[in-house]
Design a protein around this motif. Structure first.
Motif, PDB file in Angstrom:
ATOM      1  N   PRO A  11       4.732   6.252   4.091  1.00 43.45           N
ATOM      2  CA  PRO A  11       5.034   7.313   5.053  1.00 43.45           C
ATOM      3  C   PRO A  11       4.908   6.846   6.511  1.00 43.45           C
ATOM      4  O   PRO A  11       5.614   7.350   7.381  1.00 43.45           O
ATOM      5  CB  PRO A  11       4.000   8.406   4.754  1.00 43.45           C
ATOM      6  CG  PRO A  11       3.455   8.101   3.414  1.00 43.45           C
ATOM      7  CD  PRO A  11       3.638   6.627   3.199  1.00 43.45           C
ATOM      8  N   VAL A  12       4.042   5.873   6.753  1.00 43.57           N
ATOM      9  CA  VAL A  12       3.901   5.333   8.110  1.00 43.57           C
ATOM     10  C   VAL A  12       5.188   4.604   8.507  1.00 43.57           C
ATOM     11  O   VAL A  12       5.725   4.824   9.598  1.00 43.57           O
ATOM     12  CB  VAL A  12       2.682   4.382   8.209  1.00 43.57           C
ATOM     13  CG1 VAL A  12       2.632   3.690   9.566  1.00 43.57           C
ATOM     14  CG2 VAL A  12       1.390   5.126   7.934  1.00 43.57           C
ATOM     15  N   ILE A  13       5.693   3.764   7.625  1.00 47.18           N
ATOM     16  CA  ILE A  13       6.943   3.040   7.899  1.00 47.18           C
ATOM     17  C   ILE A  13       8.072   4.049   8.114  1.00 47.18           C
ATOM     18  O   ILE A  13       8.853   3.929   9.062  1.00 47.18           O
ATOM     19  CB  ILE A  13       7.275   2.065   6.751  1.00 47.18           C
ATOM     20  CG1 ILE A  13       6.216   0.960   6.661  1.00 47.18           C
ATOM     21  CG2 ILE A  13       8.664   1.459   6.935  1.00 47.18           C
ATOM     22  CD1 ILE A  13       6.269   0.140   5.375  1.00 47.18           C
ATOM     23  N   ALA A  14       8.148   5.063   7.259  1.00 50.95           N
ATOM     24  CA  ALA A  14       9.189   6.089   7.388  1.00 50.95           C
ATOM     25  C   ALA A  14       9.096   6.786   8.747  1.00 50.95           C
ATOM     26  O   ALA A  14      10.110   6.978   9.425  1.00 50.95           O
ATOM     27  CB  ALA A  14       9.082   7.101   6.252  1.00 50.95           C
ATOM     28  N   PRO A  52      12.764  10.618   6.674  1.00 55.31           N
ATOM     29  CA  PRO A  52      11.794  11.417   5.914  1.00 55.31           C
ATOM     30  C   PRO A  52      10.958  10.609   4.917  1.00 55.31           C
ATOM     31  O   PRO A  52       9.803  10.929   4.689  1.00 55.31           O
ATOM     32  CB  PRO A  52      12.658  12.439   5.170  1.00 55.31           C
ATOM     33  CG  PRO A  52      14.022  12.347   5.736  1.00 55.31           C
ATOM     34  CD  PRO A  52      14.137  11.064   6.475  1.00 55.31           C
ATOM     35  N   ALA A  53      11.548   9.570   4.309  1.00 53.39           N
ATOM     36  CA  ALA A  53      10.836   8.780   3.298  1.00 53.39           C
ATOM     37  C   ALA A  53      11.494   7.413   3.173  1.00 53.39           C
ATOM     38  O   ALA A  53      12.661   7.238   3.532  1.00 53.39           O
ATOM     39  CB  ALA A  53      10.855   9.494   1.946  1.00 53.39           C
ATOM     40  N   GLY A  97       3.548  -4.350   5.873  1.00 55.80           N
ATOM     41  CA  GLY A  97       4.436  -4.979   4.905  1.00 55.80           C
ATOM     42  C   GLY A  97       3.795  -5.359   3.591  1.00 55.80           C
ATOM     43  O   GLY A  97       4.468  -5.825   2.678  1.00 55.80           O
ATOM     44  N   GLY A  98       2.482  -5.183   3.470  1.00 53.80           N
ATOM     45  CA  GLY A  98       1.801  -5.497   2.225  1.00 53.80           C
ATOM     46  C   GLY A  98       1.114  -6.848   2.260  1.00 53.80           C
ATOM     47  O   GLY A  98       0.891  -7.424   3.327  1.00 53.80           O
ATOM     48  N   GLN A 155       0.840  -1.188   0.000  1.00 53.58           N
ATOM     49  CA  GLN A 155       0.000   0.000   0.000  1.00 53.58           C
ATOM     50  C   GLN A 155       0.881   1.246   0.000  1.00 53.58           C
ATOM     51  O   GLN A 155       1.680   1.422   0.913  1.00 53.58           O
ATOM     52  CB  GLN A 155      -0.842  -0.050   1.281  1.00 53.58           C
ATOM     53  CG  GLN A 155      -1.903   0.959   1.385  1.00 53.58           C
ATOM     54  CD  GLN A 155      -3.090   0.553   0.570  1.00 53.58           C
ATOM     55  OE1 GLN A 155      -3.545  -0.567   0.617  1.00 53.58           O
ATOM     56  NE2 GLN A 155      -3.582   1.494  -0.210  1.00 53.58           N
ATOM     57  N   ALA A 156       0.757   2.104  -0.984  1.00 53.90           N
ATOM     58  CA  ALA A 156       1.560   3.329  -1.055  1.00 53.90           C
ATOM     59  C   ALA A 156       1.358   4.188   0.190  1.00 53.90           C
ATOM     60  O   ALA A 156       2.300   4.816   0.680  1.00 53.90           O
ATOM     61  CB  ALA A 156       1.201   4.135  -2.309  1.00 53.90           C
TER      62      ALA A 156
END
Length: 192
Positions: A82-85, A91-92, A159-160, A77-78
């Motif tokens: 940002p959540v993982i970052a 930052p990304a 993780g998808g 999921q795109a």
């Protein structure tokens, strides 16, 4: 009365699981030619029914299971990037580092896995490709070395998903992704 209310609630839940607010989109296609080899980003790829994506190491292996492995394709999921970052304090996050095949935006991939065996769902990608979500794609321990300390736990739940390719065809960056209910065959309807 209690049984009636339960049946009504289940009927509503079954209907709710078929309804998605909008279609998704393929943001990136990433191929893993071999283990521990850099990812290759492409603009389009051939999805092969029962195998995976042409050029990806998973599609190169033959499966002894009818219909192939449940892990022919991985999607992330795109909106989770940002959540993982944020969880690892950067930052990304480059999706190529996560080693998932397709980055999808705008559609909740976890919800695209059916809650009911008699109500299967499929993702329709582009013109012809159909895939079925088979389960979560948990992170591996290599994420610690790739993204830093705590990355494994940062990715848990983000993780998808894994999927099987039901119908092949070309997938392109920008393709629409729709979640649809799979119509049951008459013999399936009669067997319930």
């Amino acid at each position: 009365m209690r049984a009636f209310l339960y049946a009504l609630a289940m009927s509503e839940l079954r209907e709710l699981t078929r309804c998605f607010p909008r279609d998704g989109r393929i943001d990136a296609i990433l191929l893993r030619p071999a283990r521990d080899v850099p990812i290759s980003a492409v603009d389009e790829v051939l999805a092969i029914a029962g195998r995976g994506l042409q050029g990806d190491r998973i599609a190169a292996r033959a499966s002894s299971r009818a219909g192939g492995s449940n892990r022919q394709l991985t999607l992330i999921q795109a909106e989770h990037l940002p959540v993982i970052a944020a969880l690892i304090g950067v930052p990304a996050v480059d999706p190529a580092l996560l080693r998932r095949n397709l980055v999808v935006s705008g559609l909740n991939l976890v919800a695209a896995r059916s809650l009911f065996k008699d109500q299967p769902l499929e993702l329709c990608i582009g013109e012809a490709v159909r895939v079925q979500i088979t389960g979560p794609c948990d992170p591996c321990s290599k994420m610690e070395a790739t993204l830093g300390e705590g990355a494994y736990n940062a990715m848990r739940g983000h993780g998808g998903v894994t999927a099987r390719v039901i119908a092949g065809g070309v997938i392109r960056v920008g393709d629409r992704v729709q979640c649809q209910r799979v119509p049951l065959l008459d013999s399936d309807e009669n067997s319930r």
